[in-house]
Write an enzyme that holds these catalytic residues in place. Structure first.
Site, PDB file in Angstrom:
ATOM      1  N   HIS A 157      80.961  47.223 -35.779  1.00  0.00           N
ATOM      2  CA  HIS A 157      81.321  46.055 -34.976  1.00  0.00           C
ATOM      3  C   HIS A 157      80.381  44.899 -35.328  1.00  0.00           C
ATOM      4  O   HIS A 157      79.203  45.132 -35.651  1.00  0.00           O
ATOM      5  CB  HIS A 157      81.161  46.340 -33.484  1.00  0.00           C
ATOM      6  CG  HIS A 157      82.337  46.961 -32.827  1.00  0.00           C
ATOM      7  ND1 HIS A 157      82.218  47.815 -31.750  1.00  0.00           N
ATOM      8  CD2 HIS A 157      83.674  46.850 -33.056  1.00  0.00           C
ATOM      9  CE1 HIS A 157      83.408  48.208 -31.349  1.00  0.00           C
ATOM     10  NE2 HIS A 157      84.312  47.635 -32.133  1.00  0.00           N
ATOM     11  N   CYS A 257      76.604  45.984 -26.240  1.00  0.00           N
ATOM     12  CA  CYS A 257      77.801  46.818 -26.039  1.00  0.00           C
ATOM     13  C   CYS A 257      78.091  47.002 -24.561  1.00  0.00           C
ATOM     14  O   CYS A 257      79.266  47.108 -24.158  1.00  0.00           O
ATOM     15  CB  CYS A 257      77.626  48.179 -26.706  1.00  0.00           C
ATOM     16  SG  CYS A 257      77.687  48.135 -28.511  1.00  0.00           S
TER      17      CYS A 257
END
Length: 264
Positions: A157, A257
């Site tokens: 990511h 996150c």
């Protein structure tokens, strides 16, 4: 944020996850609580969503949506294990008064692969979010999008390899930190040209999820082990705030996150 009440490593959808090395849910909850309390102590408002049994990765709220000027672009997950999370988060937005909520047609893992600089949206692709989702985000959110390609599966990511330290203003450009080797050669050149004053992280800091940080423009929340990056940021005038996310990292997550930034 979403409490990790049902947090576990039950499957492997990124290189950090190993079901043979299970996580301690109690310890994960303690680390998450400490992170939440840091935000509150820094003066930020934290809103929480109720976790759902059977969705152990729901704690990673950054993947739930992208919010700019009150407009919400929801998520569409690549891994089937996480797919049901998108609807729970969509309902949360609607129930909390967000009326302009669009769910994507393409795979789009939200702030996992989107980083707002105050002027443009940096958009990652290569492992999770479809490149076509970048154009979809531009149309949905009405902001320019700069595409970046990730090439190292450990940094699957964008938010594992780059984060925004301070958003652009009329007086100053955006300031970012990133790990160059996580990006394709072309994307490295784009980043160097667009952000010549960026802080470049080392491989050691990247490996402890040092780039999975959260900054309010002054205070920068980082994993405990990101010592060299913290020193570099302090030299730039930021206030590093380090916290233990070792249990959450077993599922490939860190401070960012766990944090969806809502820009109303």
């Amino acid at each position: 944020m979403c409490p990790p009440r049902y947090f576990a490593v039950e499957y492997a959808i990124n290189p950090w996850m190993d079901p043979n090395e299970p996580a301690d849910a109690g310890r994960a909850m303690a680390q998450w609580t400490a992170l939440r309390d840091i935000y509150r102590e820094l003066g930020h408002t934290v809103e929480e969503i109720e976790p759902r049994r059977g969705l152990p990765d729901m704690v990673f709220a950054a993947n739930s949506g992208t919010v700019i000027d009150g407009r919400v672009l929801g998520a569409r997950f690549r891994a089937p294990q996480r797919a049901p999370e998108a609807e729970h988060y969509r309902r949360w937005f609607v129930e909390h008064g967000y009326r302009d909520v669009l769910m994507p047609a393409r795979i789009n893992e939200a702030e996992g692969d989107f980083a707002w600089t105050g002027r443009m949206l940096l958009a990652g692709t290569g492992f999770r979010t479809d490149p076509e989702a970048h154009a979809e985000a531009q149309e949905a959110l009405g902001v320019p999008v700069l595409s970046l390609r990730l090439v190292d599966p450990r940094y699957y990511h964008l938010d594992t390899a780059l984060f925004v330290l301070s958003e652009a203003t009329d007086a100053a450009p955006a300031h970012i930190a990133y790990y160059p080797e996580a990006f394709s050669p072309g994307s490295q050149r784009v980043l160097a040209r667009t952000f010549p004053d960026a802080v470049r992280a080392t491989a050691t800091d990247a490996a402890c999820f040092g780039l999975n940080g959260v900054s309010d423009g002054r205070n920068v929340v980082l994993p405990l082990e990101a010592t060299e990056l913290a020193a570099r940021l302090a030299a730039c005038g930021y206030e590093p705030v380090r916290t233990d996310i070792s249990e959450l990292r077993k599922a490939g997550g860190g401070p960012k996150c766990c944090t969806l930034e809502i820009r109303k």
